[in-house]
Design a protein around this motif. Sequence first.
Motif, short mmCIF file in Angstrom:
data_model
loop_
_atom_site.label_atom_id
_atom_site.label_comp_id
_atom_site.label_asym_id
_atom_site.label_seq_id
_atom_site.Cartn_x
_atom_site.Cartn_y
_atom_site.Cartn_z
N ASP A 130 0.82 -16.21 13.99
CA ASP A 130 -0.53 -16.77 14.09
C ASP A 130 -1.49 -15.78 13.44
O ASP A 130 -1.06 -14.79 12.83
CB ASP A 130 -0.91 -17.09 15.54
CG ASP A 130 -0.95 -15.87 16.45
OD1 ASP A 130 -1.15 -14.74 15.95
OD2 ASP A 130 -0.80 -16.04 17.67
N LYS B 282 6.75 -22.45 6.69
CA LYS B 282 6.01 -23.49 7.42
C LYS B 282 4.90 -22.88 8.28
O LYS B 282 3.79 -23.40 8.35
CB LYS B 282 6.97 -24.30 8.29
CG LYS B 282 8.01 -25.09 7.50
CD LYS B 282 8.99 -25.78 8.42
CE LYS B 282 10.05 -26.53 7.63
NZ LYS B 282 11.07 -27.17 8.50
N LEU B 283 5.23 -21.76 8.93
CA LEU B 283 4.24 -21.09 9.77
C LEU B 283 3.07 -20.55 8.95
O LEU B 283 1.91 -20.65 9.36
CB LEU B 283 4.91 -19.94 10.54
CG LEU B 283 5.93 -20.35 11.60
CD1 LEU B 283 6.70 -19.13 12.10
CD2 LEU B 283 5.26 -21.06 12.77
N ARG C 192 1.98 -21.74 6.03
CA ARG C 192 1.16 -22.86 5.55
C ARG C 192 0.29 -23.41 6.68
O ARG C 192 -0.83 -23.88 6.44
CB ARG C 192 2.04 -23.94 4.95
CG ARG C 192 2.54 -23.57 3.53
CD ARG C 192 3.29 -24.73 2.87
NE ARG C 192 4.60 -24.89 3.43
CZ ARG C 192 5.68 -24.22 3.03
NH1 ARG C 192 5.59 -23.33 2.06
NH2 ARG C 192 6.86 -24.43 3.58
N ALA C 193 0.77 -23.33 7.91
CA ALA C 193 0.00 -23.81 9.06
C ALA C 193 -1.23 -22.94 9.33
O ALA C 193 -2.17 -23.39 9.99
CB ALA C 193 0.88 -23.86 10.30
N ASP D 138 -3.32 -22.09 7.11
CA ASP D 138 -4.37 -22.53 6.20
C ASP D 138 -5.02 -21.34 5.48
O ASP D 138 -6.23 -21.19 5.45
CB ASP D 138 -5.44 -23.34 6.94
CG ASP D 138 -6.36 -24.10 5.99
OD1 ASP D 138 -5.92 -24.43 4.88
OD2 ASP D 138 -7.52 -24.36 6.36
#
Length: 213
Positions: A77, A111-112, A114-115, A117
């Motif tokens: 995160d 994937k993480l 790209r999440a 942003d």
Amino acid sequence: MKTMVFDIGETLVRDDRYWRLWADWLGIPHHTLSALVGAVTVQGLDNAEALRLVKPGLDVGAEYAAREAAGRGEYLDDTDLYDDVRPALAGLRALGIRVVIAGNQTTKAGKLLRALDLPADFIATSGEWGCAKPSSEFFARVIDVAEAQPWETLYVGDHPANDIYPAVQAGLRTAHLRRGPWGHLWAEDPAVVAAADWRVNSLAELVDLVDES
């Protein structure tokens, strides 16, 4: 310069959580695993060897899958990003630089990322590409997604053997980042100094570099 391509681990993302989760899974103190990662780094070995020192014969892939199945798998995160990442990438894009993120990470890490942003035009990992640094195949993919000539593309990373040397061999410009264990360990190594076009202590310096050119 038209494009900047960024390594991921210890360039954009701190590896603290990655190794902490592994240490918790293996039931050892965080400091123990960190020290072992440092030891194998100095020996020029793959990081996974640190896990096998804790658990000889460990099948890292199978253990990774077991962690995921147990709900204790890979996670990222905003707190995993270095503080200069978002402002630097946004600043580069504002100056018309194409920003690409490409490093040795799993498919899930892609994937993480790209999440999150991030202010980037393209994000890919070695797991998604099926090839990893320092292979020439990986850097051929980098050149393809850069959408610029190799000499118009700058690869930014902390690890000389995985980032700087193979990028130079591929014809790319390079910036060695003094960050993380690998970046600090080899920051003043004569071979690194000779190979890198630039050596920086922060991603913010890359914005200044473009702005001044």
